[in-house]
Design a protein around this motif. Structure first.
Motif, PDB file in Angstrom:
ATOM      1  N   TRP A  43     -13.693 -31.251 -16.823  1.00  0.00           N
ATOM      2  CA  TRP A  43     -13.420 -29.827 -16.615  1.00  0.00           C
ATOM      3  C   TRP A  43     -12.330 -29.363 -17.577  1.00  0.00           C
ATOM      4  O   TRP A  43     -12.412 -28.270 -18.158  1.00  0.00           O
ATOM      5  CB  TRP A  43     -13.022 -29.593 -15.168  1.00  0.00           C
ATOM      6  CG  TRP A  43     -12.608 -28.185 -14.882  1.00  0.00           C
ATOM      7  CD1 TRP A  43     -11.372 -27.741 -14.589  1.00  0.00           C
ATOM      8  CD2 TRP A  43     -13.459 -27.030 -14.875  1.00  0.00           C
ATOM      9  NE1 TRP A  43     -11.385 -26.398 -14.404  1.00  0.00           N
ATOM     10  CE2 TRP A  43     -12.650 -25.930 -14.576  1.00  0.00           C
ATOM     11  CE3 TRP A  43     -14.814 -26.844 -15.114  1.00  0.00           C
ATOM     12  CZ2 TRP A  43     -13.166 -24.644 -14.497  1.00  0.00           C
ATOM     13  CZ3 TRP A  43     -15.319 -25.558 -15.033  1.00  0.00           C
ATOM     14  CH2 TRP A  43     -14.499 -24.488 -14.727  1.00  0.00           C
ATOM     15  N   SER A  44     -11.326 -30.209 -17.803  1.00  0.00           N
ATOM     16  CA  SER A  44     -10.256 -29.846 -18.739  1.00  0.00           C
ATOM     17  C   SER A  44     -10.805 -29.695 -20.146  1.00  0.00           C
ATOM     18  O   SER A  44     -10.451 -28.763 -20.870  1.00  0.00           O
ATOM     19  CB  SER A  44      -9.157 -30.906 -18.735  1.00  0.00           C
ATOM     20  OG  SER A  44      -8.594 -31.036 -17.451  1.00  0.00           O
ATOM     21  N   VAL A  45     -11.667 -30.626 -20.561  1.00  0.00           N
ATOM     22  CA  VAL A  45     -12.246 -30.565 -21.905  1.00  0.00           C
ATOM     23  C   VAL A  45     -13.144 -29.341 -22.022  1.00  0.00           C
ATOM     24  O   VAL A  45     -13.142 -28.645 -23.032  1.00  0.00           O
ATOM     25  CB  VAL A  45     -13.037 -31.861 -22.202  1.00  0.00           C
ATOM     26  CG1 VAL A  45     -13.858 -31.722 -23.466  1.00  0.00           C
ATOM     27  CG2 VAL A  45     -12.092 -33.038 -22.305  1.00  0.00           C
ATOM     28  N   GLU A  46     -13.903 -29.066 -20.981  1.00  0.00           N
ATOM     29  CA  GLU A  46     -14.819 -27.935 -20.997  1.00  0.00           C
ATOM     30  C   GLU A  46     -14.065 -26.620 -21.181  1.00  0.00           C
ATOM     31  O   GLU A  46     -14.546 -25.708 -21.845  1.00  0.00           O
ATOM     32  CB  GLU A  46     -15.611 -27.908 -19.690  1.00  0.00           C
ATOM     33  CG  GLU A  46     -16.783 -26.961 -19.707  1.00  0.00           C
ATOM     34  CD  GLU A  46     -17.594 -27.078 -18.435  1.00  0.00           C
ATOM     35  OE1 GLU A  46     -17.454 -26.188 -17.584  1.00  0.00           O
ATOM     36  OE2 GLU A  46     -18.340 -28.059 -18.307  1.00  0.00           O
ATOM     37  N   LYS A  47     -12.864 -26.528 -20.623  1.00  0.00           N
ATOM     38  CA  LYS A  47     -12.079 -25.298 -20.745  1.00  0.00           C
ATOM     39  C   LYS A  47     -11.618 -25.068 -22.181  1.00  0.00           C
ATOM     40  O   LYS A  47     -11.323 -23.950 -22.561  1.00  0.00           O
ATOM     41  CB  LYS A  47     -10.863 -25.338 -19.811  1.00  0.00           C
ATOM     42  CG  LYS A  47     -11.231 -25.173 -18.350  1.00  0.00           C
ATOM     43  CD  LYS A  47     -10.026 -24.889 -17.492  1.00  0.00           C
ATOM     44  CE  LYS A  47      -9.240 -26.134 -17.242  1.00  0.00           C
ATOM     45  NZ  LYS A  47      -8.127 -25.965 -16.304  1.00  0.00           N
ATOM     46  N   CYS A  48     -11.579 -26.122 -23.008  1.00  0.00           N
ATOM     47  CA  CYS A  48     -11.140 -25.992 -24.393  1.00  0.00           C
ATOM     48  C   CYS A  48     -12.208 -25.372 -25.287  1.00  0.00           C
ATOM     49  O   CYS A  48     -11.898 -24.913 -26.384  1.00  0.00           O
ATOM     50  CB  CYS A  48     -10.750 -27.363 -24.952  1.00  0.00           C
ATOM     51  SG  CYS A  48      -9.324 -28.085 -24.146  1.00  0.00           S
ATOM     52  N   PHE A  49     -13.456 -25.388 -24.872  1.00  0.00           N
ATOM     53  CA  PHE A  49     -14.545 -24.889 -25.692  1.00  0.00           C
ATOM     54  C   PHE A  49     -14.918 -23.471 -25.298  1.00  0.00           C
ATOM     55  O   PHE A  49     -14.922 -23.123 -24.123  1.00  0.00           O
ATOM     56  CB  PHE A  49     -15.777 -25.796 -25.574  1.00  0.00           C
ATOM     57  CG  PHE A  49     -15.558 -27.144 -26.162  1.00  0.00           C
ATOM     58  CD1 PHE A  49     -15.547 -27.313 -27.535  1.00  0.00           C
ATOM     59  CD2 PHE A  49     -15.343 -28.244 -25.355  1.00  0.00           C
ATOM     60  CE1 PHE A  49     -15.339 -28.551 -28.093  1.00  0.00           C
ATOM     61  CE2 PHE A  49     -15.131 -29.489 -25.896  1.00  0.00           C
ATOM     62  CZ  PHE A  49     -15.120 -29.648 -27.276  1.00  0.00           C
ATOM     63  N   ASN A  50     -15.264 -22.712 -26.301  1.00  0.00           N
ATOM     64  CA  ASN A  50     -15.703 -21.349 -26.073  1.00  0.00           C
ATOM     65  C   ASN A  50     -17.188 -21.373 -25.738  1.00  0.00           C
ATOM     66  O   ASN A  50     -17.994 -21.828 -26.546  1.00  0.00           O
ATOM     67  CB  ASN A  50     -15.447 -20.518 -27.326  1.00  0.00           C
ATOM     68  CG  ASN A  50     -15.711 -19.051 -27.100  1.00  0.00           C
ATOM     69  OD1 ASN A  50     -16.334 -18.669 -26.119  1.00  0.00           O
ATOM     70  ND2 ASN A  50     -15.239 -18.234 -28.012  1.00  0.00           N
ATOM     71  N   PRO A  51     -17.582 -20.871 -24.575  1.00  0.00           N
ATOM     72  CA  PRO A  51     -18.980 -20.943 -24.183  1.00  0.00           C
ATOM     73  C   PRO A  51     -19.872 -19.931 -24.907  1.00  0.00           C
ATOM     74  O   PRO A  51     -21.080 -19.978 -24.778  1.00  0.00           O
ATOM     75  CB  PRO A  51     -18.942 -20.641 -22.681  1.00  0.00           C
ATOM     76  CG  PRO A  51     -17.715 -19.827 -22.492  1.00  0.00           C
ATOM     77  CD  PRO A  51     -16.733 -20.314 -23.520  1.00  0.00           C
TER      78      PRO A  51
END
Length: 140
Positions: A43-51
C-alpha cells in the motif's frame, strides 16, 4: 499395570498434540503478521505511483520509414528474407530491401560456409574489408 501404561501413553500423546497445536498457532500468527506487513508495504509503494496512466506517455512523432527499416532489418537478421521483402513492398519501400538484404545475405553465406568447415568466404570478407567493419544500414 497395562491400564496405567496406556494412561501414561495417552497423556504423552495429549501433551504432544497440545504442543504441536500451540506451535502451529504461533506459526500461523507469524504468517498472518508477515502478510499484513507485506500488504502495508504494498500500500505504501502504491501511494508513490500516480494512477493516471495518461501521464505515463508522451506524444512522439515517429518516423515511419525508420520504424519500417527496423522491422525489415529484424526479418533479414533472423533469416526469412522473403518476409522482409514482402514487408518492405507492402509498406511501399521495396528499394530499401536490396541495400539491407545484401549484407545479411553475405553474412548468412559466410555462416553457411563456416558450418561446412569452409573459412575461405570469411577470410575473403575480412581481407577485402579489413579497413571497415561490417555495418548494416538502419540497424538499431
Amino acid at each position: 499395570m497395562e491400564l496405567n501404561s496406556v494412561k501414561d501413553d495417552f497423556n504423552r500423546v495429549t501433551k504432544k498434540q497440545k504442543s504441536s497445536s500451540s506451535k502451529a498457532r504461533e506459526l500461523l500468527d507469524q504468517i498472518r503478521q508477515e502478510i499484513e506487513r507485506a500488504l502495508e508495504s504494498m500500500w505504501s509503494v502504491e501511494k508513490c505511483f500516480n494512477p493516471d496512466i495518461s501521464r505515463a506517455h508522451r506524444n512522439i512523432d515517429m518516423d515511419t520509414r525508420t520504424i519500417n527499416q527496423i522491422i525489415a532489418n529484424h526479418f533479414y537478421r533472423q533469416g526469412p528474407f522473403d518476409v522482409g521483402d514482402h514487408f518492405l513492398s507492402a509498406v511501399g519501400e521495396p528499394e530499401s530491401a536490396a541495400i539491407m538484404k545484401s549484407l545479411f545475405l553475405e553474412m548468412y553465406q559466410i555462416l553457411q560456409a563456416m558450418q561446412n568447415q569452409n573459412l575461405e568466404p570469411a577470410l575473403n570478407r575480412a581481407a577485402t574489408n579489413s579497413d571497415k567493419p561490417l555495418k548494416v544500414e538502419g540497424r538499431c
